[in-house]
Design an enzyme around this catalytic site. Structure first.
Site, PDB file in Angstrom:
ATOM      1  N   TYR A   9       0.808  -1.225   0.000  1.00 28.79           N
ATOM      2  CA  TYR A   9       0.000   0.000   0.000  1.00 28.79           C
ATOM      3  C   TYR A   9       0.840   1.274   0.000  1.00 28.79           C
ATOM      4  CZ  TYR A   9      -4.224  -2.709   0.886  1.00 28.79           C
ATOM      5  OH  TYR A   9      -5.282  -3.569   0.772  1.00 28.79           O
ATOM      6  N   ILE A  10       2.043   1.223   0.562  1.00 29.16           N
ATOM      7  CA  ILE A  10       2.879   2.420   0.612  1.00 29.16           C
ATOM      8  C   ILE A  10       4.000   2.350  -0.427  1.00 29.16           C
ATOM      9  CG2 ILE A  10       4.431   3.800   2.085  1.00 29.16           C
ATOM     10  CD1 ILE A  10       1.410   3.816   2.909  1.00 29.16           C
ATOM     11  N   ASP A  29       9.822  -6.999  -4.784  1.00 27.40           N
ATOM     12  CA  ASP A  29       8.977  -7.632  -3.767  1.00 27.40           C
ATOM     13  C   ASP A  29       9.193  -9.133  -3.874  1.00 27.40           C
ATOM     14  OD1 ASP A  29       6.115  -6.512  -2.243  1.00 27.40           O
ATOM     15  OD2 ASP A  29       6.541  -8.662  -2.314  1.00 27.40           O
ATOM     16  N   THR A  80       4.873  -3.634   9.319  1.00 26.60           N
ATOM     17  CA  THR A  80       5.369  -3.850  10.688  1.00 26.60           C
ATOM     18  C   THR A  80       4.173  -4.205  11.563  1.00 26.60           C
ATOM     19  OG1 THR A  80       5.334  -1.441  10.858  1.00 26.60           O
ATOM     20  CG2 THR A  80       7.484  -2.485  10.812  1.00 26.60           C
ATOM     21  N   LYS A 198       6.023   9.801  13.902  1.00 29.00           N
ATOM     22  CA  LYS A 198       5.063   9.001  13.127  1.00 29.00           C
ATOM     23  C   LYS A 198       4.057   8.299  14.035  1.00 29.00           C
ATOM     24  CE  LYS A 198       2.955   6.460  10.363  1.00 29.00           C
ATOM     25  NZ  LYS A 198       2.258   6.692   9.132  1.00 29.00           N
ATOM     26  N   ASN A 202      -0.319   9.120  14.640  1.00 27.28           N
ATOM     27  CA  ASN A 202      -1.418   8.147  14.596  1.00 27.28           C
ATOM     28  C   ASN A 202      -2.060   7.969  15.972  1.00 27.28           C
ATOM     29  OD1 ASN A 202      -1.305   7.788  11.894  1.00 27.28           O
ATOM     30  ND2 ASN A 202      -0.250   5.830  11.932  1.00 27.28           N
ATOM     31  N   HIS A 236     -15.980  25.909  18.483  1.00 26.54           N
ATOM     32  CA  HIS A 236     -15.026  26.617  19.357  1.00 26.54           C
ATOM     33  C   HIS A 236     -13.685  26.649  18.610  1.00 26.54           C
ATOM     34  CE1 HIS A 236     -12.120  27.241  22.539  1.00 26.54           C
ATOM     35  NE2 HIS A 236     -13.105  27.580  23.368  1.00 26.54           N
ATOM     36  N   GLY A 249     -10.281   0.698  12.309  1.00 27.72           N
ATOM     37  CA  GLY A 249      -9.582  -0.373  11.589  1.00 27.72           C
ATOM     38  C   GLY A 249      -8.374   0.174  10.872  1.00 27.72           C
ATOM     39  N   CYS A 252      -2.916   1.176  10.717  1.00 28.94           N
ATOM     40  CA  CYS A 252      -2.114   2.271  11.274  1.00 28.94           C
ATOM     41  C   CYS A 252      -2.675   2.732  12.606  1.00 28.94           C
ATOM     42  CB  CYS A 252      -2.101   3.418  10.278  1.00 28.94           C
ATOM     43  SG  CYS A 252      -1.734   2.860   8.611  1.00 28.94           S
ATOM     44  N   ARG A 319      -8.123  -4.718   6.394  1.00 30.91           N
ATOM     45  CA  ARG A 319      -7.277  -5.029   7.553  1.00 30.91           C
ATOM     46  C   ARG A 319      -7.861  -4.413   8.835  1.00 30.91           C
ATOM     47  NH1 ARG A 319      -1.584  -3.115   5.546  1.00 30.91           N
ATOM     48  NH2 ARG A 319      -2.887  -1.437   4.786  1.00 30.91           N
TER      49      ARG A 319
HETATM   50  N1  SAJ Z   1     -12.287   6.871  12.083  1.00 27.25           N
HETATM   51  C1  SAJ Z   1     -13.271   7.153  13.024  1.00 27.25           C
HETATM   52  N2  SAJ Z   1     -13.599   8.454  13.250  1.00 27.25           N
HETATM   53  C2  SAJ Z   1     -12.999   9.478  12.569  1.00 27.25           C
HETATM   54  C3  SAJ Z   1     -11.994   9.187  11.631  1.00 27.25           C
HETATM   55  C4  SAJ Z   1     -11.652   7.861  11.403  1.00 27.25           C
HETATM   56  O1  SAJ Z   1     -13.833   6.245  13.644  1.00 27.25           O
HETATM   57  O2  SAJ Z   1     -13.359  10.636  12.822  1.00 27.25           O
HETATM   58  C5  SAJ Z   1     -11.903   5.464  11.812  1.00 27.25           C
HETATM   59  C6  SAJ Z   1     -12.017   5.060  10.344  1.00 27.25           C
HETATM   60  O3  SAJ Z   1     -13.333   4.679  10.026  1.00 27.25           O
HETATM   61  C7  SAJ Z   1     -11.040   3.912  10.259  1.00 27.25           C
HETATM   62  C8  SAJ Z   1      -9.947   4.320  11.250  1.00 27.25           C
HETATM   63  O4  SAJ Z   1     -10.524   5.314  12.079  1.00 27.25           O
HETATM   64  O5  SAJ Z   1     -11.614   2.690  10.676  1.00 27.25           O
HETATM   65  C9  SAJ Z   1      -8.670   4.843  10.644  1.00 27.25           C
HETATM   66  O6  SAJ Z   1      -8.954   5.609   9.499  1.00 27.25           O
HETATM   67  P1  SAJ Z   1      -8.300   7.033   9.199  1.00 27.25           P
HETATM   68  O7  SAJ Z   1      -8.936   7.536   7.956  1.00 27.25           O
HETATM   69  O8  SAJ Z   1      -8.359   7.904  10.387  1.00 27.25           O
HETATM   70  O9  SAJ Z   1      -6.746   6.724   9.025  1.00 27.25           O
HETATM   71  P2  SAJ Z   1      -5.898   5.604   8.224  1.00 27.25           P
HETATM   72  O10 SAJ Z   1      -5.604   4.491   9.175  1.00 27.25           O
HETATM   73  O11 SAJ Z   1      -6.519   5.253   6.933  1.00 27.25           O
HETATM   74  O12 SAJ Z   1      -4.548   6.436   7.926  1.00 27.25           O
HETATM   75  C10 SAJ Z   1      -3.807   6.958   9.015  1.00 27.25           C
HETATM   76  C11 SAJ Z   1      -3.464   8.444   8.756  1.00 27.25           C
HETATM   77  N3  SAJ Z   1      -2.915   9.043   9.970  1.00 27.25           N
HETATM   78  C12 SAJ Z   1      -3.352  10.227  10.462  1.00 27.25           C
HETATM   79  O13 SAJ Z   1      -4.242  10.846   9.952  1.00 27.25           O
HETATM   80  C13 SAJ Z   1      -2.648  10.744  11.661  1.00 27.25           C
HETATM   81  C14 SAJ Z   1      -2.480   8.546   7.593  1.00 27.25           C
HETATM   82  O14 SAJ Z   1      -2.061   9.898   7.438  1.00 27.25           O
HETATM   83  C15 SAJ Z   1      -1.255   7.670   7.864  1.00 27.25           C
HETATM   84  O15 SAJ Z   1      -0.327   7.726   6.785  1.00 27.25           O
HETATM   85  C16 SAJ Z   1      -1.737   6.245   8.015  1.00 27.25           C
HETATM   86  O16 SAJ Z   1      -2.609   6.192   9.151  1.00 27.25           O
HETATM   87  C17 SAJ Z   1      -0.528   5.337   8.217  1.00 27.25           C
HETATM   88  O17 SAJ Z   1      -0.149   4.640   7.251  1.00 27.25           O
HETATM   89  O18 SAJ Z   1       0.075   5.372   9.286  1.00 27.25           O
END
Ligand code: SAJ
Length: 403
Positions: A9-10, A29, A80, A198, A202, A236, A249, A252, A319
């Site tokens: 994915y990355i 790969d 990882t 990093k 997250n 606010h 999910g 990350c 995932r």
């Molecule tokens: N989610 C909620 N409420 C929200 C936002 C998201 O429940 O308000 C849930 C989503 O439905 C999902 C999970 O959180 O199940 C994660 O989704 P996401 O869209 O927040 O993030 P990821 O996991 O797809 O990507 C994140 C990102 N990190 C941050 O925004 C800090 C991305 O920038 C990173 O590159 C990625 O992790 C990574 O690879 O680490």
């Protein structure tokens, strides 16, 4: 020439992006099937703009192989996972990729780790590999990725980045490499700081989502509208609460914060509780389903369907998906029978899975919106006359239930 190791994915979008910006790239790969697919001109997952980027990169001469290349710069982008028991990062794939690189890397080569690792992992797990192999000439760098599935191509181009290096000059060289395509600001720092930033990014999001989920539970308990409350609070100037949902999910946000809990168990208290709160959400939804069934005098679980199997909207990635967690939990409670459907998942991955929205809705009376794919937003009218549990507050119909 850059050898990108790990075309998931990355790694894949990164390799394609560099190639399409004039960098000579070979992607490696060890998964032969993946390489065959790429060499047949097909991408391996769905992502906005990825096919176009793939075409550009092919025109620019990118190559895919299972062989590691002799070159001066490597980018390692392998998964990882974390050890579910100890919660610590499992750097085994990174270590094995690094060992493979060391077999071919010439003296003084730059080895960039993009994979997310907990602070100190490069010092504790990667540098010793270099020492054992007598390869302390290799320049280790950490350049954690930040792109969000669903908007990867845009974010690769526009997000700011962090580069961690032992020596400033090496950091600056790597910065120049990423600047070939990255229009954001690129900060050069040390390796441990880059590792920590990093994981912290997250974790910040995970804790914020956990807070929203906790608010949803409080509001449910006392019959308040959590969405209205969050909307008003976010007006606010210094408040920005994320949205509650059926769980967290992906590979990350639902994983990386555990690295801090695993490494600092007596210190990472808020993080630990937040992760438990998020992990408890699929069960919370299952309880809501039971409550609503009781209220509606509904007894047949086979007339209930989960909309969405992916971990979030408009991606095909399952995932750590909350829906899969909910289905597992249901099996543990010996109450199988829930139906499921996702427009992005064409293969059969769970029992009672449907492959058309219409057939799915015809088979159920009660739909649980687990994922806010555009498809369901565009077809709200098909949900009329159904009992609806909307876990994302996207369905504007009378009588809709929320978490
Ligand atoms: N989610 C909620 N409420 C929200 C936002 C998201 O429940 O308000 C849930 C989503 O439905 C999902 C999970 O959180 O199940 C994660 O989704 P996401 O869209 O927040 O993030 P990821 O996991 O797809 O990507 C994140 C990102 N990190 C941050 O925004 C800090 C991305 O920038 C990173 O590159 C990625 O992790 C990574 O690879 O680490």
């Amino acid at each position: 020439m850059i050898n990108v190791i790990g075309l998931g994915y990355i790694g894949l979008p990164t390799a394609l992006m560099m190639a399409s910006h004039g960098v000579e790239v070979i992607g490696t790969d060890y998964n032969k099937n993946l390489i065959t697919t790429l060499n047949m001109g097909k991408t391996t997952f769905k992502e906005e703009g990825l096919n176009e980027l793939f075409k550009d990169a092919i025109c620019a001469g990118i190559k895919f192989t299972t062989e590691y290349q002799i070159t001066d710069t490597y980018i390692v982008s392998v998964p990882t996972p974390y050890d579910k028991f100890s919660k610590k990062v499992d750097a085994c794939y990174v270590v094995s990729a690094v060992k493979d690189v060391l077999r071919v890397a010439p003296k003084g080569a730059i080895l960039i780790i993009e994979s997310t690792v907990s602070p100190g992992t490069i010092e504790k797990s990667i540098r010793p590999v270099l020492e054992t192999e007598n390869r302390t000439d290799i320049n280790l760098v950490h350049a954690p990725e930040r792109i969000i599935p669903g908007n990867m191509v845009y974010e690769l181009l526009h997000n700011n980045r962090t580069i961690g290096a032992d020596e400033k000059t090496i950091g600056e060289n790597v910065k120049d490499l990423y600047a070939s395509f990255c229009q954001g600001e690129i900060v050069v720092t040390d390796i441990k700081t880059a590792e920590m930033t990093k994981v912290v990014e997250n974790t910040f999001r995970a804790v914020n989502i956990a807070f929203a989920n906790e608010l949803a539970k409080i509001c449910r308990h006392d019959n308040m509208d959590v969405y209205e409350i969050i909307k008003i609070c976010n007006m606010h100037p210094r408040v920005n609460i994320l949205q509650p949902g059926p769980g967290v999910g992906g590979h990350c946000i639902s994983v990386d914060p555990w690295f801090l809990v695993g490494d600092y168990p007596s210190l990472a208290k808020v993080i630990d509780e937040s992760m438990k709160t998020n992990d408890g959400m699929p069960d919370f939804v299952l309880n809501r389903i039971c409550e609503i069934m009781k209220e509606k005098d509904m007894f047949d679980i086979t007339r209930v369907g989960l909309y969405g199997l992916t971990y979030k909207e408009n991606v095909d990635d399952m995932r750590e998906s909350p829906t899969l967690q909910l289905l597992e939990s249901q099996e543990r409670h010996l109450a199988m029978g829930l139906k499921a459907y996702d427009p992005y998942i064409t293969k059969d991955v769970v029992k009672n899975q449907y492959h058309s929205l219409e057939a799915f809705l015809n088979a159920i009376d009660f739909v649980v919106v687990m994922v806010k794919h555009n498809e369901i937003k565009e077809n709200v009218s098909m949900l009329k006359n159904k009992i609806i549990l909307d876990c994302h507050n996207i369905i504007n119909l009378p009588g809709v239930y929320h978490i």
